[in-house]
Write a protein that holds these residues in place. Structure first.
Motif, short mmCIF file in Angstrom:
data_model
loop_
_atom_site.label_atom_id
_atom_site.label_comp_id
_atom_site.label_asym_id
_atom_site.label_seq_id
_atom_site.Cartn_x
_atom_site.Cartn_y
_atom_site.Cartn_z
N PHE A 9 0.84 -1.43 0.26
CA PHE A 9 0.76 -0.01 0.09
C PHE A 9 1.00 1.21 -0.21
N TYR B 13 2.04 1.31 -3.35
CA TYR B 13 0.78 2.51 -3.89
C TYR B 13 0.28 3.78 -4.28
N PHE C 146 3.38 5.50 -6.35
CA PHE C 146 3.07 5.79 -7.59
C PHE C 146 1.89 6.72 -7.67
N ASN C 147 1.06 6.74 -6.81
CA ASN C 147 0.10 8.03 -6.32
C ASN C 147 0.32 8.48 -6.51
#
Length: 184
Positions: free
Chosen positions: A166, A169, A172-173
């Motif tokens: 997470f 993630y 990446f976001n």
């Protein structure tokens, strides 16, 4: 917007950072202005090319909170990072918050099930007091306790890897949002 207004807005949006962190960031942006002025650009042109100071602050805060999570992974640090990333844009409420809630629900239910299974032998004590003890209940509860121990060991690793995933993630976001803002 001139240099003073830009830096004032940026500093105001970075209040949650330490004084040293803010000074370092502001010094970097002062250097951007100095380099731009040497290139014979106006302060307004430089400020426009840098972007919105409030959005810059949101990106910096999100990156900062993710760095803190990587150094010290705790529930409060993860929550701060999630909220900082959500603050980057309206659609991040759906893109970040929904998977986060789903993962928290999955991890919480896994840990809850393992604790319930591990504590199942306590039910035998209740059966003893109310006079409904059966030997099959004893073996069933001991089996559930063993399963609970295995589930807890698995949940330890699942929690660890889901947390790392997470965080990846979220990184990446942030990269995606920064790229989308620069090119969009």
């Amino acid at each position: 917007m001139n240099k003073e207004q830009f830096l004032k807005q940026l500093e105001g949006s970075l209040k949650s950072l330490s004084i040293e962190e803010r000074k370092d960031i502001l010094q970097d942006y002062e250097e951007y202005f100095a380099i731009g002025l040497e290139s014979e650009k106006s302060e307004e042109e430089i400020a426009a090319s840098l972007g919105n100071p409030k959005q810059i602050a949101k990106e910096l805060l999100a990156s900062y909170h993710l760095d803190v999570v990587e150094q010290t992974t705790s529930a409060s640090n993860i929550l701060r990072a999630v909220w900082a990333v959500i603050g980057l844009g309206f659609f991040n409420v759906l893109i970040v918050l929904a998977p986060f809630c789903a993962l928290v629900g999955f991890v919480f239910s896994g840990w809850l099930a393992s604790v319930a299974f591990i504590l199942s032998p306590l039910g035998i004590l209740v059966n003893l007091f109310i006079g409904q003890f059966r030997i099959t209940d004893l073996f069933l509860s001991l089996g559930l306790c063993g399963i609970g121990i295995f589930v807890a060991m698995g949940m330890f690793y699942v929690t660890k890897y889901l947390t790392k995933g997470f965080i990846g993630y979220l990184k990446f976001n942030i990269t995606f949002v920064k790229g989308g803002l620069k090119h969009g």
